[in-house]
Design a protein around this motif. Structure first.
Motif, PDB file in Angstrom:
ATOM      1  N   ASP A 118      29.548 -22.842  44.613  1.00 44.12           N
ATOM      2  CA  ASP A 118      28.389 -22.893  43.714  1.00 44.12           C
ATOM      3  C   ASP A 118      28.697 -22.256  42.358  1.00 44.12           C
ATOM      4  O   ASP A 118      27.990 -22.472  41.384  1.00 44.12           O
ATOM      5  N   LYS A 119      29.783 -21.474  42.305  1.00 40.69           N
ATOM      6  CA  LYS A 119      30.225 -20.921  41.014  1.00 40.69           C
ATOM      7  C   LYS A 119      31.731 -20.679  41.086  1.00 40.69           C
ATOM      8  O   LYS A 119      32.298 -20.514  42.174  1.00 40.69           O
ATOM      9  N   TYR A 143      36.512 -23.279  41.250  1.00 43.24           N
ATOM     10  CA  TYR A 143      35.794 -23.297  42.531  1.00 43.24           C
ATOM     11  C   TYR A 143      36.798 -23.133  43.662  1.00 43.24           C
ATOM     12  O   TYR A 143      37.969 -23.496  43.524  1.00 43.24           O
TER      13      TYR A 143
END
Length: 207
Positions: A92-93, A105
């Protein structure tokens, strides 16, 4: 008078004939219906027998598959090596990779471990691939059931072969020198979990 009697007799004979013919036809029709019903019953019985047999074969196949690879959403993985997680799963980050000096990622976890450390099978399954790639070195993929795959990277001296069914906690190889992608992170095990070919966080499944 004789003619009338003859006609009367002929009429009776004709009526009797009609009756007899009718009876014969009726009997024949009943037999035909009985035969057809009997055939239908036999056919239905055969179909129902086949229907009963087919699911039982599928059930047996399902059962054997379930017994072989029983991993599911609520199952737990054992730790494949003893060590600290130095790079977390992060889809997600982006997170920072020291060796690469960049943020990206990360679809797996990286567990710090000394070169030569035993790598254990995290869940029972079948070895589907052993290959070498630039980033994770010698990499082993296992099908552990229900659409899940476990992937182990940075290995050496792999002790299993493609097609082998491997029990949980069995040693499948040893930690290798890190590839050029992980020189600053140091020796480690790259561990990834896929569900239906999409990465999921292995930490959510660890014991």
């Amino acid at each position: 008078a004789d003619t009338e009697e003859n006609l009367h007799e002929a009429k009776i004979e004709t009526e009797e004939d009609i009756y007899e013919i009718g009876e014969a036809e009726l009997a024949q029709a009943e037999e035909t219906e009985e035969d057809a019903a009997s055939e239908e019953t036999e056919e239905t019985a055969v179909q129902s027998e086949e229907a009963e047999e087919e699911p039982s074969e599928e059930e047996e196949a399902d059962t054997s598959e379930t017994e072989q690879f029983a991993f599911a959403d609520d199952s737990r993985l054992i730790w494949p090596v003893d060590g600290d997680v130095i790079l977390n799963y992060s889809m997600d980050k982006s997170i920072y990779f020291s060796t690469l000096n960049q943020y990206k990622y990360h679809p797996a976890i990286v567990i710090s471990a000394e070169v030569g450390s035993e790598v254990r099978c995290a869940a029972r399954g079948e070895v589907t691939d052993i290959s070498v790639n630039e980033e994770t070195g010698t990499t082993l993929t296992m099908d552990i059931g229900s659409g899940y795959q476990a992937i182990y990277g940075q290995l050496k001296e792999v002790t299993v072969e493609e097609g082998d069914t491997v029990e949980s906690e069995t040693v499948i190889g040893y930690v290798s020198e890190p590839t050029k992608y992980y020189t600053l992170e140091g020796s480690n095990l790259y561990f990834q979990l896929l569900k239906n070919r999409e990465p999921v966080n292995p930490m959510d499944y660890m014991e």
